[in-house]
Design a protein around this motif. Structure first.
Motif, PDB file in Angstrom:
ATOM      1  N   ILE A   5       0.848  -1.161  -0.012  1.00 52.49           N
ATOM      2  CA  ILE A   5      -0.030  -0.054  -0.009  1.00 52.49           C
ATOM      3  C   ILE A   5       0.768   1.203   0.047  1.00 52.49           C
ATOM      4  N   ASP A   6       0.430   2.142  -0.811  1.00 50.06           N
ATOM      5  CA  ASP A   6       1.129   3.449  -0.940  1.00 50.06           C
ATOM      6  C   ASP A   6       0.805   4.251   0.356  1.00 50.06           C
ATOM      7  N   PHE A   7       1.999   4.576   1.033  1.00 53.32           N
ATOM      8  CA  PHE A   7       1.555   5.526   2.208  1.00 53.32           C
ATOM      9  C   PHE A   7       2.344   6.878   2.022  1.00 53.32           C
ATOM     10  N   LEU A   8       2.878   7.236   0.630  1.00 52.44           N
ATOM     11  CA  LEU A   8       3.497   8.454   0.324  1.00 52.44           C
ATOM     12  C   LEU A   8       2.232   9.369   0.099  1.00 52.44           C
ATOM     13  N   THR A   9       0.812   8.939   0.056  1.00 49.79           N
ATOM     14  CA  THR A   9      -0.121   9.973  -0.022  1.00 49.79           C
ATOM     15  C   THR A   9      -0.317  10.843   1.205  1.00 49.79           C
ATOM     16  N   THR A  10       0.084   9.901   2.220  1.00 53.06           N
ATOM     17  CA  THR A  10      -0.186  10.606   3.523  1.00 53.06           C
ATOM     18  C   THR A  10       0.549  11.605   3.763  1.00 53.06           C
ATOM     19  N   GLN A  40      -0.877 -10.267   3.711  1.00 52.40           N
ATOM     20  CA  GLN A  40       0.117  -9.587   4.675  1.00 52.40           C
ATOM     21  C   GLN A  40       0.474  -8.144   3.844  1.00 52.40           C
ATOM     22  N   LEU A  41       0.197  -7.178   4.725  1.00 48.14           N
ATOM     23  CA  LEU A  41       0.169  -5.961   4.531  1.00 48.14           C
ATOM     24  C   LEU A  41       1.633  -5.348   4.571  1.00 48.14           C
ATOM     25  N   TYR A  42       2.055  -4.559   3.515  1.00 45.05           N
ATOM     26  CA  TYR A  42       3.382  -3.773   3.448  1.00 45.05           C
ATOM     27  C   TYR A  42       2.859  -2.320   2.964  1.00 45.05           C
ATOM     28  N   ALA A  43       3.844  -1.350   3.618  1.00 47.98           N
ATOM     29  CA  ALA A  43       3.470   0.162   3.325  1.00 47.98           C
ATOM     30  C   ALA A  43       4.765   0.627   2.919  1.00 47.98           C
ATOM     31  N   ILE A  44       4.914   1.505   1.992  1.00 49.25           N
ATOM     32  CA  ILE A  44       5.924   2.186   1.407  1.00 49.25           C
ATOM     33  C   ILE A  44       5.646   3.651   2.154  1.00 49.25           C
ATOM     34  N   HIS A  45       6.874   4.423   2.368  1.00 51.05           N
ATOM     35  CA  HIS A  45       6.528   5.625   2.630  1.00 51.05           C
ATOM     36  C   HIS A  45       7.955   6.266   2.740  1.00 51.05           C
ATOM     37  N   VAL A  97       3.198   8.984  -6.279  1.00 45.72           N
ATOM     38  CA  VAL A  97       4.121   7.898  -6.369  1.00 45.72           C
ATOM     39  C   VAL A  97       4.861   8.277  -7.589  1.00 45.72           C
ATOM     40  N   GLY A  98       4.624   8.970  -8.464  1.00 46.97           N
ATOM     41  CA  GLY A  98       5.030   9.142  -9.735  1.00 46.97           C
ATOM     42  C   GLY A  98       6.227  10.037  -9.550  1.00 46.97           C
ATOM     43  N   GLU A  99       6.572  10.526  -8.272  1.00 42.97           N
ATOM     44  CA  GLU A  99       7.801  11.246  -8.113  1.00 42.97           C
ATOM     45  C   GLU A  99       8.880  10.352  -7.636  1.00 42.97           C
ATOM     46  N   TYR A 100       8.495   9.061  -7.846  1.00 40.85           N
ATOM     47  CA  TYR A 100       9.631   7.964  -7.754  1.00 40.85           C
ATOM     48  C   TYR A 100       9.685   7.474  -9.011  1.00 40.85           C
ATOM     49  N   PRO A 101      10.679   7.634 -10.022  1.00 40.02           N
ATOM     50  CA  PRO A 101      10.639   7.088 -11.598  1.00 40.02           C
ATOM     51  C   PRO A 101      10.552   5.909 -11.629  1.00 40.02           C
ATOM     52  N   ASP A 102      11.051   5.028 -10.614  1.00 36.99           N
ATOM     53  CA  ASP A 102      10.960   3.481 -11.030  1.00 36.99           C
ATOM     54  C   ASP A 102       9.720   3.081 -11.090  1.00 36.99           C
ATOM     55  N   ILE A 103       8.626   3.694 -10.798  1.00 31.88           N
ATOM     56  CA  ILE A 103       7.105   3.114 -10.796  1.00 31.88           C
ATOM     57  C   ILE A 103       6.825   2.752 -12.208  1.00 31.88           C
TER      58      ILE A 103
END
Length: 398
Positions: A5-10, A40-45, A97-103
């Motif tokens: 789950i993207d937590f960058l939006t937070t 199983q949940l994972y979060a990126i921040h 999330v688009g701020e991270y080019p490898d997306i």
């Protein structure tokens, strides 16, 4: 299933942040209620940025459910997907999330929400240039305006637009992923935003599904904290409200000027302007900030909401005012007519006289009839929001 789950939006407040907040809590509630032990949940921040909501911090969320937070300061999205064998990736806001080019290289099953294309719309339509030029207070001094002020403002607009261009790359990376990943699906919040995506990025329309933004989490109602707001309500003063005056895209200045003209015909009405640092003057009351609870008090007791925004991908505030049966005076642009239907009094956000005209129409209209239309449209919207939220949660978890 390993769900990322993207937590960058937070890291941001306002629409996308509120959207993310509601989705995360709904996911947690559904996983618990349905006893989905296979997830199983994972979060990126990103620890270089601050999570804007206390209930979405790692400390708060891990008390609710087993979830592993991963800091992108030390790794990349692709590495996370590979290392933790991610099966599905939920992105709450493509721009964040688009701020991270490898997306662009992500190839696992992905659900990506795009709320709007604000950067593209503002840049392509020169909205910043329009705002900067029309913000001038020197209009009567024609020579100075032509030779000094306008050229300076044009140059500032040019610099602003060049700086703004870097934001255009964010969605390019996201839509490169969506176009090249057969397992990716784009969710957006209005038919208007869907069409802007197709227009700007040539995405197959069949790959885009419109699901309304869910109703925001409702905070507990507390005593009124803002003294100015408390006085308005306790004295039963008739007031209109304008929100987010500190955000250029909300176009508050034109509406404030229009209200000043209107107040000559309605001397007992006031305008409460949220997000303003200006001093109070005449019938204009400025407040820098309203808490979540005070925001509810303000909406529930206002006479009407004025929403002169230039651009909106969905538009939470008018819906929140409709909940209390408040008439809406709003721009006739972008997604607003689609979402709000026939309930509001519409105007062009480009003309102060059009906003003034909308205020005069409200003065002359049957207030109770407009209030009823707001309540009816709110019920239509909330029913769609509930249905679409359930569908989105199902897409993410199954």
């Amino acid at each position: 299933m390993n769900l990322l789950i993207d937590f960058l939006t937070t890291h941001g407040l306002y629409g996308a942040g509120e959207y993310h907040r509601r989705i995360v809590h709904e996911l947690i509630k559904t996983i618990k209620q349905d006893r989905l032990t296979n997830i199983q949940l994972y979060a990126i921040h990103d620890s270089r940025l601050t999570i804007s909501y206390n209930d979405l911090t790692e400390q708060a969320i891990t008390k609710e459910i087993n979830i592993k937070f991963i800091d992108l300061r030390n790794t990349s999205i692709l590495d996370v997907i590979q290392q933790y064998q991610i099966n599905k990736f939920f992105i709450a806001c493509g721009q964040r999330v688009g701020e991270y080019p490898d997306i662009s290289k992500v190839r696992c099953e992905t659900i990506c929400v795009t709320h709007d294309l604000l950067y593209e719309e503002w840049y392509n339509n020169h909205i910043y240039e329009h705002w900067i030029l029309n913000a001038s207070r020197w209009q009567k001094l024609n020579w100075i305006c032509r030779t000094v002020v306008h050229p300076t403002r044009l140059f500032l607009a040019y610099l602003r637009s060049k700086a703004f261009q870097k934001n255009l790359s964010f969605m390019k990376a996201v839509f490169e992923m969506l176009n090249n990943n057969s397992l990716a699906k784009c969710i957006t919040v209005s038919e208007y935003t869907k069409r802007t995506i197709v227009y700007n990025f040539s995405v197959n329309p069949e790959k885009i599904e419109v699901l309304y933004s869910p109703e925001k989490l409702i905070p507990p109602k507390q005593n009124i904290q803002n003294q100015k707001l408390r006085e308005l309500i306790e004295k039963k003063i008739k007031y209109f409200i304008i929100l987010s005056a500190d955000r250029e895209s909300k176009n508050a200045n034109k509406a404030i000027k229009a209200f000043k003209a209107y107040s000559q015909f309605d001397k007992y009405s006031y305008l409460l302007v949220s997000g303003s640092h200006a001093a109070d003057k005449n019938n204009i009351i400025n407040v820098e900030y309203l808490s979540d609870s005070d925001f509810i008090w303000a909406m529930e007791n206002c006479h009407a909401l004025i929403y002169p925004t230039y651009f909106e991908g969905f538009g939470y505030p008018p819906i929140e005012a409709m909940k209390y049966g408040k008439p809406i005076l709003t721009s006739n642009t972008t997604s607003l007519p689609e979402i709000l239907g026939e309930a509001p009094i519409y105007f062009s956000p480009l003309y102060e006289s059009a906003i003034f005209d909308a205020l005069m129409k409200l003065k002359e209209a049957d207030y109770e009839k407009l209030s009823k239309k707001s309540l009816i449209q709110y019920q239509i919207i909330i029913n769609r929001q509930k249905k679409d939220l359930a569908k989105l949660i199902s897409l993410i978890l199954h």
